[in-house]
Design a protein around this motif. Sequence first.
Motif, PDB file in Angstrom:
ATOM      1  N   MET A  41      50.146  49.763  38.171  1.00  0.00           N
ATOM      2  CA  MET A  41      48.930  49.725  38.982  1.00  0.00           C
ATOM      3  C   MET A  41      47.791  49.011  38.259  1.00  0.00           C
ATOM      4  N   GLY A  42      47.673  49.192  36.949  1.00  0.00           N
ATOM      5  CA  GLY A  42      46.635  48.493  36.193  1.00  0.00           C
ATOM      6  C   GLY A  42      46.855  46.992  36.168  1.00  0.00           C
ATOM      7  N   THR A  43      48.107  46.568  35.985  1.00  0.00           N
ATOM      8  CA  THR A  43      48.417  45.142  35.984  1.00  0.00           C
ATOM      9  C   THR A  43      48.182  44.530  37.362  1.00  0.00           C
ATOM     10  N   ARG A  44      48.551  45.270  38.386  1.00  0.00           N
ATOM     11  CA  ARG A  44      48.335  44.779  39.756  1.00  0.00           C
ATOM     12  C   ARG A  44      46.845  44.568  40.047  1.00  0.00           C
ATOM     13  N   GLU A  45      46.030  45.529  39.624  1.00  0.00           N
ATOM     14  CA  GLU A  45      44.589  45.394  39.853  1.00  0.00           C
ATOM     15  C   GLU A  45      43.989  44.297  38.977  1.00  0.00           C
ATOM     16  N   ALA A  46      44.499  44.129  37.750  1.00  0.00           N
ATOM     17  CA  ALA A  46      43.997  43.073  36.872  1.00  0.00           C
ATOM     18  C   ALA A  46      44.292  41.693  37.450  1.00  0.00           C
ATOM     19  N   VAL A  47      45.480  41.524  38.022  1.00  0.00           N
ATOM     20  CA  VAL A  47      45.815  40.238  38.654  1.00  0.00           C
ATOM     21  C   VAL A  47      44.924  40.015  39.869  1.00  0.00           C
ATOM     22  N   ARG A  50      41.545  39.004  38.624  1.00  0.00           N
ATOM     23  CA  ARG A  50      41.551  37.681  37.991  1.00  0.00           C
ATOM     24  C   ARG A  50      41.491  36.568  39.029  1.00  0.00           C
ATOM     25  N   TYR A  51      42.229  36.711  40.118  1.00  0.00           N
ATOM     26  CA  TYR A  51      42.316  35.632  41.086  1.00  0.00           C
ATOM     27  C   TYR A  51      41.430  35.829  42.307  1.00  0.00           C
ATOM     28  N   GLU A  52      40.664  36.892  42.316  1.00  0.00           N
ATOM     29  CA  GLU A  52      39.730  37.121  43.415  1.00  0.00           C
ATOM     30  C   GLU A  52      38.426  36.389  43.101  1.00  0.00           C
ATOM     31  N   PRO A  53      38.019  35.450  43.912  1.00  0.00           N
ATOM     32  CA  PRO A  53      36.797  34.704  43.591  1.00  0.00           C
ATOM     33  C   PRO A  53      35.554  35.586  43.741  1.00  0.00           C
ATOM     34  N   LEU A  54      34.569  35.300  42.905  1.00  0.00           N
ATOM     35  CA  LEU A  54      33.309  36.026  43.003  1.00  0.00           C
ATOM     36  C   LEU A  54      32.555  35.561  44.246  1.00  0.00           C
ATOM     37  N   PRO A  55      31.893  36.446  44.919  1.00  0.00           N
ATOM     38  CA  PRO A  55      31.106  36.030  46.085  1.00  0.00           C
ATOM     39  C   PRO A  55      29.974  35.100  45.667  1.00  0.00           C
ATOM     40  N   MET A  66      29.358  41.822  36.446  1.00  0.00           N
ATOM     41  CA  MET A  66      30.582  41.818  37.237  1.00  0.00           C
ATOM     42  C   MET A  66      31.816  41.910  36.346  1.00  0.00           C
ATOM     43  N   LYS A  67      31.771  41.273  35.175  1.00  0.00           N
ATOM     44  CA  LYS A  67      32.907  41.368  34.252  1.00  0.00           C
ATOM     45  C   LYS A  67      33.102  42.812  33.790  1.00  0.00           C
ATOM     46  N   LEU A  68      32.009  43.479  33.483  1.00  0.00           N
ATOM     47  CA  LEU A  68      32.093  44.875  33.076  1.00  0.00           C
ATOM     48  C   LEU A  68      32.577  45.757  34.223  1.00  0.00           C
ATOM     49  N   TYR A  69      32.103  45.478  35.405  1.00  0.00           N
ATOM     50  CA  TYR A  69      32.546  46.227  36.588  1.00  0.00           C
ATOM     51  C   TYR A  69      34.040  46.040  36.822  1.00  0.00           C
ATOM     52  N   ASN A  70      34.535  44.821  36.612  1.00  0.00           N
ATOM     53  CA  ASN A  70      35.964  44.558  36.794  1.00  0.00           C
ATOM     54  C   ASN A  70      36.807  45.320  35.780  1.00  0.00           C
TER      55      ASN A  70
END
Length: 111
Positions: A41-47, A50-55, A66-70
């Motif tokens: 689950m951690g790897t899935r959320e990290a991926v 990683r590939y979700e663009p920032l608004p 945002m990096k800290l929030y991620n």
Amino acid sequence: MSWTGLFDIVDPKSEIPPPPADFVEWANTTLFGAYLGAMIMGTREAVRVRYEPLPPSILRTNAQNMKLYNVYRVCRKASVGAVQVGILTAIYRGAQTGLAGEPYSLSNVQA
């Protein structure tokens, strides 16, 4: 599964007896399931992060936040995944071990 030995009263001066083998196997399987859930689950959320663009509404000054929030988001998802898969593994392994013992029969019932 012989859980009756877990709740025996032991004299404080005597040596503590070892836990039953079934309990140790159940605990190891549950821990393995929790680690597996955290990794998946951690790897899935990290991926996903990683590939979700920032608004586009987020400014450059807010990018560090945002990096800290991620990071928090990935840690939270890993923890939740560990609990979910660990509980599922514990219930499944406990039922599997309990059903593998002597089957219940009506001849064991005393009137």
